[in-house]
Design a protein around this motif. Structure first.
Motif, PDB file in Angstrom:
ATOM      1  N   SER A 122       5.918   2.905   4.813  1.00 31.18           N
ATOM      2  CA  SER A 122       5.518   3.814   5.670  1.00 31.18           C
ATOM      3  C   SER A 122       3.900   4.145   5.592  1.00 31.18           C
ATOM      4  CB  SER A 122       6.610   4.535   6.286  1.00 31.18           C
ATOM      5  OG  SER A 122       6.727   5.542   5.440  1.00 31.18           O
ATOM      6  N   GLU A 123       3.712   4.626   4.458  1.00 28.68           N
ATOM      7  CA  GLU A 123       2.540   5.260   4.034  1.00 28.68           C
ATOM      8  C   GLU A 123       1.403   4.494   4.199  1.00 28.68           C
ATOM      9  OE1 GLU A 123       4.838   8.695   1.438  1.00 28.68           O
ATOM     10  OE2 GLU A 123       3.656   6.860   0.194  1.00 28.68           O
ATOM     11  N   ILE A 124       1.879   3.100   3.583  1.00 29.80           N
ATOM     12  CA  ILE A 124       0.757   2.067   3.591  1.00 29.80           C
ATOM     13  C   ILE A 124       0.281   1.683   4.989  1.00 29.80           C
ATOM     14  CG2 ILE A 124       0.232  -0.314   3.406  1.00 29.80           C
ATOM     15  CD1 ILE A 124      -0.010   1.093   0.736  1.00 29.80           C
TER      16      ILE A 124
ATOM     17  N   GLU B  50      -1.568  -3.398   4.831  1.00 34.78           N
ATOM     18  CA  GLU B  50      -1.363  -2.337   5.946  1.00 34.78           C
ATOM     19  C   GLU B  50      -1.087  -2.696   7.187  1.00 34.78           C
ATOM     20  OE1 GLU B  50      -4.615  -1.692   3.935  1.00 34.78           O
ATOM     21  OE2 GLU B  50      -5.857  -1.113   5.285  1.00 34.78           O
TER      22      GLU B  50
ATOM     23  N   GLU C 248       0.458   3.683   7.939  1.00 33.44           N
ATOM     24  CA  GLU C 248      -0.232   4.740   8.288  1.00 33.44           C
ATOM     25  C   GLU C 248      -1.800   4.707   8.179  1.00 33.44           C
ATOM     26  OE1 GLU C 248       0.284   8.800   8.377  1.00 33.44           O
ATOM     27  OE2 GLU C 248       2.503   8.615   8.530  1.00 33.44           O
ATOM     28  N   LYS C 249      -2.138   3.716   7.239  1.00 30.82           N
ATOM     29  CA  LYS C 249      -3.382   3.517   6.660  1.00 30.82           C
ATOM     30  C   LYS C 249      -3.933   2.313   7.924  1.00 30.82           C
ATOM     31  CE  LYS C 249      -3.626   4.254   1.915  1.00 30.82           C
ATOM     32  NZ  LYS C 249      -3.271   3.725   0.612  1.00 30.82           N
TER      33      LYS C 249
ATOM     34  N   LYS D 212       9.732   4.151   1.885  1.00 32.46           N
ATOM     35  CA  LYS D 212       8.851   5.327   2.228  1.00 32.46           C
ATOM     36  C   LYS D 212       7.198   4.829   1.918  1.00 32.46           C
ATOM     37  CE  LYS D 212       8.355  10.168   0.800  1.00 32.46           C
ATOM     38  NZ  LYS D 212       7.119  10.407  -0.291  1.00 32.46           N
ATOM     39  N   ALA D 213       7.193   4.167   0.881  1.00 32.36           N
ATOM     40  CA  ALA D 213       5.923   3.575   0.480  1.00 32.36           C
ATOM     41  C   ALA D 213       5.086   2.828   1.419  1.00 32.36           C
ATOM     42  CB  ALA D 213       5.946   3.084  -0.830  1.00 32.36           C
TER      43      ALA D 213
ATOM     44  N   GLN E 260       6.963  -2.271  10.763  1.00 37.25           N
ATOM     45  CA  GLN E 260       7.716  -1.156  11.010  1.00 37.25           C
ATOM     46  C   GLN E 260       7.831  -0.887  12.636  1.00 37.25           C
ATOM     47  OE1 GLN E 260       6.972   2.953   8.600  1.00 37.25           O
ATOM     48  NE2 GLN E 260       5.720   3.050  10.503  1.00 37.25           N
TER      49      GLN E 260
ATOM     50  N   ASN F 243      11.972   8.122   8.363  1.00 34.38           N
ATOM     51  CA  ASN F 243      10.848   7.474   8.725  1.00 34.38           C
ATOM     52  C   ASN F 243      10.351   8.029  10.007  1.00 34.38           C
ATOM     53  OD1 ASN F 243       9.543   4.935  10.503  1.00 34.38           O
ATOM     54  ND2 ASN F 243       9.327   4.576   8.371  1.00 34.38           N
ATOM     55  N   LYS F 244       9.075   8.411   9.632  1.00 34.51           N
ATOM     56  CA  LYS F 244       8.239   9.002  10.543  1.00 34.51           C
ATOM     57  C   LYS F 244       8.062   8.501  11.965  1.00 34.51           C
ATOM     58  CE  LYS F 244       3.954  11.625  10.630  1.00 34.51           C
ATOM     59  NZ  LYS F 244       2.349  11.293  10.550  1.00 34.51           N
TER      60      LYS F 244
ATOM     61  N   LYS G  67       2.372  -2.402   9.187  1.00 33.07           N
ATOM     62  CA  LYS G  67       2.519  -1.422  10.327  1.00 33.07           C
ATOM     63  C   LYS G  67       3.389  -2.208  11.488  1.00 33.07           C
ATOM     64  CE  LYS G  67       0.588   1.661  13.377  1.00 33.07           C
ATOM     65  NZ  LYS G  67      -0.259   2.522  13.677  1.00 33.07           N
TER      66      LYS G  67
END
Ligand code: KG4
Ligand code: ZN
Length: 347
Positions: free
Chosen positions: A200-202, A248, A204-205, A197-198, A255, A287-288, A252
């Motif tokens: 995927s948040e990175i 990031e 996104e940046k 999860k962490a 992912q 995962n989004k 990305k």
């Protein structure tokens, strides 16, 4: 029918009461995740000890909540439970042996004490049933379905012809998708344990700009439904060591690579087997990017996609109760034992 389910396959101790396989009445969960974060990975012995500490409080909390939900606050909990619960369900595998034993023995003891049927549940099948709860898609799912189970330990593609009718059509030949996310997150210094999860948040940046790096899409063009993720982890390590690109951007592209192969092969399978639905299950189905991409691709071939609410993607006992309701392999307690290496087809 009200089922009390217990789930202790890994580092979560969970219990839940679910009515008729779809309506959550009560649930509780304790986790030993922070302890594993300290060590940078799961320590089975530590996880099992935490299960022993948590199992009774978690079951007790669940029963208290069920009592309250049923409007019987002042009743004696044991008497209430004996009256209210129709069956006990428990995860028997796959998972860590020491953790599984704690839940299975607790479930056996309750079944014996309350004289209730005991239903063994396959954890992987459980993940699928997070979709069938009222909070998920519930009754609208039509069979046959293609199911992608993506968790920390497993990546399986399954053809589901109906409840209890599963056919394995492919899966990872090395690391699981969640494991790959976790290893990449650790290499990139994002999080030491359960970093999907962490990461995927990175990722996104990095925004939507074109990335300079390009990672391989392993096995994408092979004519089978298998996956391989261990090479991606090595490629991430090489990029990180080069110190040329921000974390990031690597996150990305990593992912994107994982999502591309998961989506392409799942949608290809859905098309080939002429299914009516596509289901996702397991921690990585939170995962989004995966949810968005599979929805987009499935729309092109007009097959509806279902994924569980984020809360029910990762390990819990709510979906174990749902799976038990739809697959009632009732067995005498004496015949139920743990199976740490259970496959998705096995139960
Ligand atoms: O299903 P699960 O809770 O446990 C197992 O049965 O293994 O899955 C946990 C896995 C971990 O690898 C975790 O990093 C990953 O699911 N995960 C995610 C996300 N949320 C959890 N991976 C990618 N993106 C997420 N949002
Ligand atoms: Zn799981």
């Amino acid at each position: 029918m009200k089922i009390l389910a217990i789930e202790t396959s890994c580092d979560e101790t969970a219990a839940a009461v679910v009515e008729n396989g779809v309506k959550e009445v009560a649930s509780a969960l304790a986790t030993s995740m922070e302890m594993h974060e300290k060590y940078g990975g799961i320590v089975p012995e530590v996880a099992a000890r935490k299960q022993v500490e948590s199992i009774v409080p978690v079951i007790a909390e669940t029963l208290e909540k069920a009592k309250s939900a049923a409007g019987h606050d002042s009743a004696n909990t044991q008497e209430f439970a004996r009256d209210y619960i129709d069956a006990i369900a428990v995860t028997v595998g796959p998972g860590l042996i020491g953790s599984l034993i704690v839940g299975v023995e607790a479930a056996k003891a309750l079944a014996l004490a309350w004289n209730k049927p005991l239903i063994p549940v396959n954890h992987l099948v459980g993940h699928i049933y997070a979709n069938f709860l009222e909070e998920g898609a519930g009754k609208t799912i039509e069979f046959p379905a293609i199911v992608l189970i993506v968790s920390g330990g497993h990546t399986d593609l399954v053809l589901m012809k109906g409840h209890g009718q599963l056919e394995y059509i492919g899966g990872t030949v090395d690391d699981a998708a969640g494991e790959a996310f976790d290893k990449a997150a650790r290499i990139l210094g994002i999080k030491t344990y359960y970093g999907g999860k962490a990461l995927s948040e990175i990722a996104e940046k990095a925004g939507s700009k074109n990335l300079k790096i390009k990672l391989p899409r392993p096995m994408l063009h092979e004519d089978n439904f298998n996956f391989s993720f261990s090479g991606l982890k090595t490629a991430v390590k090489r990029l990180a060591d080069e110190k040329k690109y921000p974390a990031e951007e690597i996150a990305k592209e990593f992912q994107n690579a994982v999502v591309d192969v998961l989506v392409e092969k799942t949608v290809r399978a859905a098309d080939q087997f002429n299914v009516k639905s596509i289901l996702l299950g397991g921690g990585v189905s939170a995962n989004k990017a995966l949810r968005e991409k599979i929805s987009e691709k499935a729309q092109e071939i007009r097959i509806p996609v279902y994924y569980p609410p984020v809360r029910l993607c990762t390990d819990n006992a709510v979906y174990i109760a749902a799976a038990a309701y739809f697959n009632r392999h009732i067995k005498p307690a004496s015949e139920i034992s743990v199976n740490p290496s259970l496959k998705v087809m096995d139960l």
